[in-house]
Design a protein around this motif. Sequence first.
Motif, PDB file in Angstrom:
ATOM      1  N   LEU A  49     -34.644  43.132  -2.278  1.00 20.13           N
ATOM      2  CA  LEU A  49     -35.909  43.484  -2.907  1.00 20.13           C
ATOM      3  C   LEU A  49     -36.966  43.940  -1.896  1.00 20.13           C
ATOM      4  CD1 LEU A  49     -36.008  40.317  -5.172  1.00 20.13           C
ATOM      5  CD2 LEU A  49     -35.452  42.613  -5.948  1.00 20.13           C
TER       6      LEU A  49
ATOM      7  N   ASN B 212     -32.035  39.205  -4.266  1.00 23.19           N
ATOM      8  CA  ASN B 212     -32.359  39.270  -5.692  1.00 23.19           C
ATOM      9  C   ASN B 212     -31.962  37.970  -6.387  1.00 23.19           C
ATOM     10  OD1 ASN B 212     -33.177  40.227  -8.143  1.00 23.19           O
ATOM     11  ND2 ASN B 212     -31.384  41.500  -8.497  1.00 23.19           N
TER      12      ASN B 212
ATOM     13  N   TYR C 211     -37.800  35.885  -4.925  1.00 22.75           N
ATOM     14  CA  TYR C 211     -39.094  36.095  -5.584  1.00 22.75           C
ATOM     15  C   TYR C 211     -40.108  35.025  -5.152  1.00 22.75           C
ATOM     16  CZ  TYR C 211     -37.173  39.711  -8.619  1.00 22.75           C
ATOM     17  OH  TYR C 211     -36.610  40.875  -9.091  1.00 22.75           O
TER      18      TYR C 211
ATOM     19  N   GLN D  20     -26.953  35.097  -7.402  1.00 18.51           N
ATOM     20  CA  GLN D  20     -28.068  34.806  -8.284  1.00 18.51           C
ATOM     21  C   GLN D  20     -27.843  33.558  -9.140  1.00 18.51           C
ATOM     22  OE1 GLN D  20     -26.611  37.726  -7.966  1.00 18.51           O
ATOM     23  NE2 GLN D  20     -28.087  39.408  -7.862  1.00 18.51           N
TER      24      GLN D  20
END
Length: 218
Positions: A9, A74, A79, A214
């Motif tokens: 990202l 990701n 995040y 993930q």
Amino acid sequence: MSRAQSRGLTPRFALVKNIVYAFILYRVLESSIRSVGNLVENSTQGVCYATLFILVVTSIIHWSISTEELPYLNNIYGYARFALDLVVAFMYIGLISIAEGVSNASGASQFVFWTAMVFIAYFAWDLVRAFEYHAAYKQRSFTRALFLRSLVNAGFAFAFYAISWILGKVAEGAMLSESYVPALMIFTPVLILVYRYAKNKKIKRPSQPSRSPQLKIP
């Protein structure tokens, strides 16, 4: 894994962070130039601005190197790491506001205390990165190396807190005098440069991630 996938990202986040940090650098320079008339008499405030400039510039350089080596992945931790980037950016903005009002030991103590809090945020950032890459690669030795690297931040946070505590005692009149404040403040930019040097060692990323990074949460 392709080069595009390995970068995760990072390209998306880099644009946002570059804009935010350009604004922060502008604020540091604008605020210091506006206060330049006071800096001759208020050397403590001058050290605060020098500390801010070094902190922000070295942060940008270190972030670029760090995310080139270990880009945001990701997954939820990728995040979360970027969210911490924004938290740190807002803390820098807060430090600018504090620096604008520094004129004595009490203000200097507050500035250094919040610098210590920035390093706590750095600690959290590195810790989240350790989980982020453990979720993807499942290699304990690599995760351990990242975790130990995060402890460097905690050590420097403690050093800044100690300086803040001493400055607080100076403000209370319990030790030393106000004339020692600029000398004590000199330790802050020096410690930041030592910190960046200590964190300069590169960490080699494992070549292959797990099949479903993930979905695998440590």
